[in-house]
Design a protein around this motif. Structure first.
Motif, PDB file in Angstrom:
ATOM      1  N   PHE A  56      -6.987   9.035   4.338  1.00  0.00           N
ATOM      2  CA  PHE A  56      -8.079   9.761   3.726  1.00  0.00           C
ATOM      3  C   PHE A  56      -9.159   9.998   4.725  1.00  0.00           C
ATOM      4  CE2 PHE A  56      -6.066   8.117  -0.093  1.00  0.00           C
ATOM      5  CZ  PHE A  56      -5.944   9.084  -0.946  1.00  0.00           C
ATOM      6  N   PRO A  57      -8.887  10.485   5.895  1.00  0.00           N
ATOM      7  CA  PRO A  57      -9.931  10.913   6.985  1.00  0.00           C
ATOM      8  C   PRO A  57     -11.016  11.477   6.668  1.00  0.00           C
ATOM      9  CG  PRO A  57      -7.566  11.459   7.721  1.00  0.00           C
ATOM     10  CD  PRO A  57      -7.578  11.328   6.077  1.00  0.00           C
ATOM     11  N   GLY A  58     -12.071  10.938   7.090  1.00  0.00           N
ATOM     12  CA  GLY A  58     -13.621  11.492   6.493  1.00  0.00           C
ATOM     13  C   GLY A  58     -14.067  10.751   5.165  1.00  0.00           C
TER      14      GLY A  58
ATOM     15  N   PHE B  65       1.010  -1.174   0.029  1.00  0.00           N
ATOM     16  CA  PHE B  65       0.310  -0.172   0.204  1.00  0.00           C
ATOM     17  C   PHE B  65       0.872   1.312   0.012  1.00  0.00           C
ATOM     18  CE2 PHE B  65       0.994  -0.689   4.360  1.00  0.00           C
ATOM     19  CZ  PHE B  65       1.306   0.652   5.028  1.00  0.00           C
ATOM     20  N   SER B  66       0.262   2.461  -0.431  1.00  0.00           N
ATOM     21  CA  SER B  66       1.076   3.779  -0.076  1.00  0.00           C
ATOM     22  C   SER B  66      -0.088   4.809   0.161  1.00  0.00           C
ATOM     23  CB  SER B  66       1.553   3.989  -1.594  1.00  0.00           C
ATOM     24  OG  SER B  66       2.555   5.188  -1.478  1.00  0.00           O
ATOM     25  N   PHE B  67       0.395   6.001  -0.249  1.00  0.00           N
ATOM     26  CA  PHE B  67      -0.473   7.113   0.170  1.00  0.00           C
ATOM     27  C   PHE B  67      -1.713   7.330  -0.734  1.00  0.00           C
ATOM     28  CE2 PHE B  67       4.130   7.933   0.758  1.00  0.00           C
ATOM     29  CZ  PHE B  67       3.913   8.052   2.389  1.00  0.00           C
ATOM     30  N   ASP B  68      -1.774   6.604  -1.989  1.00  0.00           N
ATOM     31  CA  ASP B  68      -2.857   6.664  -2.750  1.00  0.00           C
ATOM     32  C   ASP B  68      -3.371   5.354  -3.175  1.00  0.00           C
ATOM     33  OD1 ASP B  68      -0.598   6.198  -4.158  1.00  0.00           O
ATOM     34  OD2 ASP B  68      -1.624   7.432  -6.001  1.00  0.00           O
ATOM     35  N   PHE B  69      -3.055   4.070  -2.672  1.00  0.00           N
ATOM     36  CA  PHE B  69      -3.342   2.838  -3.063  1.00  0.00           C
ATOM     37  C   PHE B  69      -3.155   1.954  -2.153  1.00  0.00           C
ATOM     38  CE2 PHE B  69       0.753   2.459  -4.671  1.00  0.00           C
ATOM     39  CZ  PHE B  69       1.212   1.245  -4.136  1.00  0.00           C
ATOM     40  N   ILE B  70      -4.105   1.012  -2.227  1.00  0.00           N
ATOM     41  CA  ILE B  70      -3.736  -0.402  -1.574  1.00  0.00           C
ATOM     42  C   ILE B  70      -4.156  -1.514  -2.447  1.00  0.00           C
ATOM     43  CG2 ILE B  70      -6.304  -0.239  -0.793  1.00  0.00           C
ATOM     44  CD1 ILE B  70      -5.413  -1.772   1.775  1.00  0.00           C
TER      45      ILE B  70
ATOM     46  N   LEU C  37       1.585  17.441  -7.245  1.00  0.00           N
ATOM     47  CA  LEU C  37       0.218  17.311  -7.958  1.00  0.00           C
ATOM     48  C   LEU C  37      -0.991  17.639  -6.977  1.00  0.00           C
ATOM     49  CD1 LEU C  37       0.766  14.127 -10.045  1.00  0.00           C
ATOM     50  CD2 LEU C  37       1.310  16.610 -10.598  1.00  0.00           C
ATOM     51  N   GLN C  38      -0.615  18.095  -5.756  1.00  0.00           N
ATOM     52  CA  GLN C  38      -1.561  18.173  -4.769  1.00  0.00           C
ATOM     53  C   GLN C  38      -2.560  16.978  -4.505  1.00  0.00           C
ATOM     54  OE1 GLN C  38      -3.733  22.037  -5.515  1.00  0.00           O
ATOM     55  NE2 GLN C  38      -1.861  22.837  -6.341  1.00  0.00           N
ATOM     56  N   LEU C  39      -2.021  15.938  -4.561  1.00  0.00           N
ATOM     57  CA  LEU C  39      -2.922  14.578  -4.219  1.00  0.00           C
ATOM     58  C   LEU C  39      -2.513  14.088  -2.686  1.00  0.00           C
ATOM     59  CD1 LEU C  39      -2.194  12.590  -7.647  1.00  0.00           C
ATOM     60  CD2 LEU C  39      -4.196  14.092  -6.852  1.00  0.00           C
ATOM     61  N   ARG C  40      -1.759  14.610  -2.067  1.00  0.00           N
ATOM     62  CA  ARG C  40      -1.433  14.456  -0.653  1.00  0.00           C
ATOM     63  C   ARG C  40      -1.144  15.865  -0.180  1.00  0.00           C
ATOM     64  NH1 ARG C  40      -4.213  11.203   1.401  1.00  0.00           N
ATOM     65  NH2 ARG C  40      -3.030  11.545   3.348  1.00  0.00           N
TER      66      ARG C  40
ATOM     67  N   TYR D  22      -7.235   2.583  -6.060  1.00  0.00           N
ATOM     68  CA  TYR D  22      -6.590   4.052  -5.914  1.00  0.00           C
ATOM     69  C   TYR D  22      -7.853   4.841  -5.594  1.00  0.00           C
ATOM     70  CZ  TYR D  22      -2.240   2.874  -8.360  1.00  0.00           C
ATOM     71  OH  TYR D  22      -1.169   2.106  -8.644  1.00  0.00           O
ATOM     72  N   ILE D  23      -7.405   5.983  -4.929  1.00  0.00           N
ATOM     73  CA  ILE D  23      -8.531   7.031  -4.635  1.00  0.00           C
ATOM     74  C   ILE D  23      -7.874   8.339  -4.892  1.00  0.00           C
ATOM     75  CG2 ILE D  23      -7.822   7.276  -2.098  1.00  0.00           C
ATOM     76  CD1 ILE D  23     -10.774   7.940  -1.467  1.00  0.00           C
TER      77      ILE D  23
END
Length: 531
Positions: A340-342, A310-315, A528-531, A386-387
């Motif tokens: 991604f709280p919330g 997993f990583s910051f944008d996928f599992i 890219l402002q994804l995190r 991915y999210i």
């Protein structure tokens, strides 16, 4: 002495005795009232006194406390009681500081009057006061309550961050704490509302007594939100307010039953209390039990996540014969809560995912798929979930050229290469890629740009395609993939791919010790402002 005179003296004595008796009766009555008042304030005062004792900072440090103050009864009780404990009954001002924060939602005609009222109340206590007026966007789809809540939390966090930064030179400050005045009835309402929405275990846990809010200007990048009165009954709060004769705002919108929380509070709860008078406490107790169960689920999920890719944008998900679906759902839920709280997936989202995971068992695997949410988009690629933010999914190659003109390398180096992930740091799949290029040709002022900026023919497409596939770089990141350029416009390298540039000479390709610059996957997402 004449009998008349004696009678007069007796009369005077009688009047004096009656006066003394009346005075004693008045004193007894006043003492009784004072005792009743003290008794009525005990639940609140004892709860907050215990909270302060358990949150004392280290010796020589001061704990900044920020109170979210609406001017209503709940927050007025919290402010008054804390002021009494810190400044009046005992001097704890060296250990704690109070700052009152008021958010003007600007939704009602009386909003400015309420702001002025709050300022006057706080001024009487000689406590620091800050206010912020909001201009809320359209809330037709989400509802006014949800939009206002989100904006309020963001504004409060920004106010704390700004104030804490202004006091940043004081090394004796402990991490800031934001206090809300939610009480037992609020908790019962939240649990019942979540029940009617079909919430899972986290939702049925209700509001946590404390949680971290992201605050980059704060110590350790976190602002801790506390609800110290969450187990105090509404009646105890009301008794306190009456006993000390608090002035507070009564918001007329609280009687508007078109809002579901108001309807539940004004209609449903009173009817339930006719049969179960202590329903608020019982529901709150149940929330506590479920919260404990949720902690156990989190521990199980963390263990499962640590053995996953997993990583910051996928599992990365696994076939059902390896890990059953219930366990994978729990791991996905926990991964989202960390990164991604919330964001909470619904039954429909999990049904969509189940079909994709189920396909891993056969030969007809689903290679890619997408599910659009309100603010995000779920994507399935390389057996990974991915999210992505909705705005990012609307970009194309032309947008890559317009959106990301170039970032100086010095700015990239300042970006975080890792983040605190509730004990998961170091276990996150955060591959570091490198730029390797000829030192001789490297000029000053290095700039990082997306690969979409390169001219046709500048890249070895076959080598680049192999690199993307080997490293499982998803298609939506490929047009943004970083290349390094010097200030004369010369393309020096493609991140992670030494053989991707066509214009490198044999000498450059065979160079033994090229210059190396590292760039983490997280830094790419941050650009890219994804995190």
């Amino acid at each position: 002495m004449s009998s008349d005179h004696s009678s007069q003296n007796l009369s005077v004595l009688s009047d004096a005795s009656q006066s003394n008796a009346d005075h004693s009766s008045l004193q007894a009555k006043q003492f009784s009232l004072a005792s009743d008042a003290m008794k009525n304030t005990l639940p609140v005062m004892q709860t907050l006194e215990h909270w302060l004792n358990s949150h004392k900072p280290l010796k020589g440090c001061q704990q900044p406390l920020y109170i979210a103050y609406s001017g209503g009864m709940d927050s007025s009780v919290l402010l008054h009681a804390l002021h009494q404990l810190i400044y009046v009954q005992s001097d704890l001002s060296k250990q704690f500081s109070l700052t009152v924060l008021h958010i003007n939602h600007n939704l009602q005609a009386e909003a400015n009057d309420w702001q002025q009222f709050c300022q006057q109340q706080v001024r009487q206590l000689s406590v620091a006061f800050q206010t912020k007026k909001l201009q809320l966007d359209s809330f037709k789809r989400q509802g006014i309550e949800a939009v206002a809540r989100k904006a309020r939390y963001q504004a409060l966090t920004e106010m704390v961050a700004s104030d804490f930064k202004a006091r940043g030179s004081l090394k004796s400050l402990a991490a800031p704490v934001l206090l809300f005045a939610h009480h037992q009835r609020d908790q019962a309402e939240t649990v019942l509302l979540n029940l009617f929405r079909g919430a899972g275990v986290p939702g049925m846990s209700g509001m946590p007594e404390s949680r971290a809010l992201e605050c980059y200007e704060c110590l350790n990048d976190n602002l801790i939100l506390h609800r110290p009165l969450l187990k105090v009954s509404y009646q105890a709060m009301l008794d306190y307010a009456k006993s000390v004769e608090l002035s507070f705002i009564e918001d007329p919108s609280n009687q508007d039953n078109q809002f579901r929380r108001n309807w539940l509070r004004n209609n449903l709860l009173p009817d339930i209390e006719k049969l179960w008078p202590d329903v608020q406490q019982k529901v709150s107790d149940s929330a506590g039990h479920i919260s404990e169960a949720n902690l156990l689920l989190d521990k199980m999920a963390q263990s499962g996540l640590e053995s996953s890719c997993f990583s910051f944008d996928f599992i990365e998900l696994r076939a059902l014969e390896e890990v059953d679906w219930i366990e994978q759902k729990n791991i996905i839920r926990y991964w989202l809560s960390v990164f991604f709280p919330g964001v909470v997936l619904s039954k429909k989202h999990y049904q969509w995912l189940y079909v994709l995971v189920f396909s891993l068992q056969g030969d007809n695997r689903v290679q890619n798929a997408a599910y659009k949410m309100r603010s995000y988009e779920l994507r399935w690629q390389y057996q990974r979930l991915y999210i992505l933010p909705k705005w990012f999914t609307e970009h194309n190659e032309q947008a890559a050229k317009d959106y990301c003109r170039g970032i100086e390398w010095a700015s990239i180096a300042k970006l975080k290469s890792n983040i605190d992930s509730s004990g998961l740091q170091g276990r996150v799949i955060n591959p570091g890629y490198t730029f390797k290029f000829n030192v001789v040709h490297a000029k000053a002022g290095l700039v990082c740009k997306p690969i979409a900026h390169l001219d046709e023919g500048a890249v070895n497409k076959k080598a680049l395609k192999n690199f993307f596939q080997q490293h499982r770089i998803p298609p939506w990141l490929r047009v943004f993939w970083p290349v390094l350029q010097d200030d004369e416009g010369r393309i020096l390298a493609v991140l992670g791919c030494q053989n991707c540039l066509q214009n490198l000479s044999p000498t450059e390709k065979s160079q033994v010790e090229p210059r190396t610059l590292e760039m983490s996957y997280l830094q790419i997402l941050q650009i890219l402002q994804l995190r």
